[in-house]
Design a protein around this motif. Sequence first.
Motif, PDB file in Angstrom:
ATOM      1  N   ASP A 131       0.833  -1.201   0.000  1.00 29.09           N
ATOM      2  CA  ASP A 131       0.000   0.000   0.000  1.00 29.09           C
ATOM      3  C   ASP A 131       0.871   1.257   0.000  1.00 29.09           C
ATOM      4  N   ALA A 132       1.929   1.231   0.794  1.00 34.25           N
ATOM      5  CA  ALA A 132       2.837   2.384   0.866  1.00 34.25           C
ATOM      6  C   ALA A 132       3.547   2.603  -0.471  1.00 34.25           C
TER       7      ALA A 132
ATOM      8  N   SER B  77       1.014   4.020  -2.915  1.00 34.29           N
ATOM      9  CA  SER B  77       0.726   5.400  -2.509  1.00 34.29           C
ATOM     10  C   SER B  77       1.886   6.327  -2.870  1.00 34.29           C
ATOM     11  N   ARG B  78       3.095   5.840  -2.647  1.00 35.25           N
ATOM     12  CA  ARG B  78       4.312   6.603  -2.961  1.00 35.25           C
ATOM     13  C   ARG B  78       4.401   6.885  -4.457  1.00 35.25           C
TER      14      ARG B  78
ATOM     15  N   LYS C 125       1.884   6.890  -6.579  1.00 35.02           N
ATOM     16  CA  LYS C 125       0.793   7.815  -6.933  1.00 35.02           C
ATOM     17  C   LYS C 125       1.198   9.262  -6.661  1.00 35.02           C
ATOM     18  N   ALA C 126       1.892   9.470  -5.542  1.00 37.86           N
ATOM     19  CA  ALA C 126       2.300  10.819  -5.145  1.00 37.86           C
ATOM     20  C   ALA C 126       3.310  11.438  -6.112  1.00 37.86           C
TER      21      ALA C 126
ATOM     22  N   ARG D 109      -6.930   1.224  -5.356  1.00 32.11           N
ATOM     23  CA  ARG D 109      -7.089   2.422  -4.517  1.00 32.11           C
ATOM     24  C   ARG D 109      -6.144   3.544  -4.939  1.00 32.11           C
ATOM     25  N   HIS D 110      -4.910   3.176  -5.259  1.00 34.30           N
ATOM     26  CA  HIS D 110      -3.900   4.193  -5.568  1.00 34.30           C
ATOM     27  C   HIS D 110      -3.501   4.189  -7.046  1.00 34.30           C
TER      28      HIS D 110
END
Length: 260
Positions: free
Chosen positions: A192-193, A196-197, A199-200, A224-225
């Motif tokens: 997930d991290a 998310s990373r 995506k950022a 989700r990301h």
Amino acid sequence: MNRLTTLFQHKTADVLNVYFTAGFPQLTDTVPILHALQEAGTDLVEIGMPYSDPVADGETIQKSNQQALDNGMTVATLFEQLQGVRQQGVTVPILLMGYLNPVVQFGIEKFCQQCQATGVDGVILPDLPLEVYEREYKALFAKHGLQVVFLVTPQTSPARVRQLDGLADGFIYLVAAAGTTGAQTDMNADVDAYLSRTKAMGLRNPTLVGFGISDAASFAAASRHTTGAIIGSAFIRLLQNTPAQGQATAIKEFVAGIRP
């Protein structure tokens, strides 16, 4: 306009990409499976070109590669099968996924010409070095309207991700974990991290995550990301365990179960 570009312009979330191996379970199954996936609502289809040493793939896909080769599947046969599918109503974007060796043996330029002639939209060649692609093949792929997808892993440095994003023109294939396809990757805190990373970073290309996605829960968690997710081994197992006469119905139920 390339069908991949059109897809991602119109759909920015929950994109479902399903992978299957050409010529598996039976040599003549390629086009019927393609039609069934489109009718079931798959957004894009990734067709594997079987190879004797598919290093990025896990046991399930390796076995499907071997069976397809035993069935007589070749790159030339695949193009013969795909001839006319666009005229038969197949509108879903098609990617060919495989390894460089069979493509080089077939002839890179001839391969690109055949992709264009049969309506293939893009390619994924995991063992094609980025620098070789940029130096030798980029202009050739572009000339024939082929988009190229690159793989990123949790270990890929941000600088390298940016470089890949700058050269890709299909989407970025996010590998959920280091290893081979089909490994059961729980969408845990580390994955997930990582997603998310990524995506950022605000990449210019859409992102699809693959490796270990097998059901509605893992698809939803992975999406989700990202722009969506890729399912391969779980679909291969379905084909393996489904009688020929029940294939179309099983495919429809499988896709409905992934994205209710």
